[in-house]
Design a protein around this motif. Structure first.
Motif, short mmCIF file in Angstrom:
data_model
loop_
_atom_site.label_atom_id
_atom_site.label_comp_id
_atom_site.label_asym_id
_atom_site.label_seq_id
_atom_site.Cartn_x
_atom_site.Cartn_y
_atom_site.Cartn_z
N LEU A 120 0.78 6.45 -6.81
CA LEU A 120 -0.68 7.46 -7.10
C LEU A 120 -0.28 9.08 -6.83
O LEU A 120 -0.78 9.78 -7.56
N ALA A 121 0.50 9.35 -6.04
CA ALA A 121 0.98 10.89 -5.82
C ALA A 121 1.67 11.30 -6.92
O ALA A 121 1.34 12.57 -7.47
N ALA A 147 0.66 -1.31 -0.07
CA ALA A 147 -0.11 0.05 0.12
C ALA A 147 0.76 1.27 -0.06
O ALA A 147 0.54 2.23 -0.89
N ASP A 148 2.01 1.17 0.51
CA ASP A 148 3.02 2.46 0.60
C ASP A 148 3.15 2.86 -0.63
O ASP A 148 3.43 3.94 -1.05
N ASP A 149 3.56 1.54 -1.58
CA ASP A 149 4.12 1.79 -2.99
C ASP A 149 2.99 2.52 -3.78
O ASP A 149 3.10 3.21 -4.64
N VAL A 150 1.82 1.89 -3.44
CA VAL A 150 0.52 2.38 -4.28
C VAL A 150 0.44 3.87 -4.00
O VAL A 150 0.29 4.74 -4.99
N ALA A 151 0.28 4.35 -2.80
CA ALA A 151 0.31 5.80 -2.42
C ALA A 151 1.56 6.60 -2.85
O ALA A 151 1.06 7.78 -3.51
N ALA A 152 2.69 6.00 -2.93
CA ALA A 152 3.74 6.91 -3.45
C ALA A 152 3.38 7.17 -5.24
O ALA A 152 3.54 8.12 -5.65
#
Length: 134
Positions: A53-54, A46-51
């Motif tokens: 996505l940003a 999820a941390d990679d998804v957030a990064a």
């Protein structure tokens, strides 16, 4: 609908999150055994998804889709087995062609990107080690 609207856009399509592997195992459990389809699996943290996505949100619209996935691709049952072992869960995992993934059949490549994809940085081993601590 998005394409037809004429508004600039970028769609981000992610593989399954590593954070859901436990729930996936629970859903596939029947009689104490985890039944998992025989396809490939390439979960993303999820941390990679957030990064990612940003990054996409701050960039110019692509008027297209960006696929994202984790760095590790392996048989679905293998990844679920590694997760269960890391959390001390002794349920056996079996590959079962008839197992359903939340109602759907898993084909060999239905849970992995099929073309170019942005790949996250967090490996499954790194995520498992971090999840154990947290």
């Amino acid at each position: 609908m998005i394409e037809a609207a004429g508004v600039p856009y970028t769609i981000v399509r992610a593989t399954q999150f590593m954070e859901f592997i436990g729930d996936i195992a629970d859903f596939g459990t029947d009689g104490g055994t985890v039944h998992i389809g025989d396809g490939l699996f390439q979960p993303i943290a999820a941390d990679d998804v957030a990064a990612i996505l940003a990054q996409v949100a701050l960039a110019a619209p692509l008027n297209g889709t960006v696929d994202i996935a984790g760095p590790d691709r392996a048989p679905f049952a293998e990844i679920v087995t590694r997760y269960l072992k890391s959390v001390g869960d002794t349920r056996p995992v079996v590959t079962d062609r008839d197992a359903r993934y939340y109602g759907g059949r898993v084909e060999e490549q239905s849970l992995v990107p099929l073309g170019d994809a942005r790949i996250g940085r967090v490996s499954l081993d790194q995520w498992l080690a971090q999840a154990k601590k947290g």
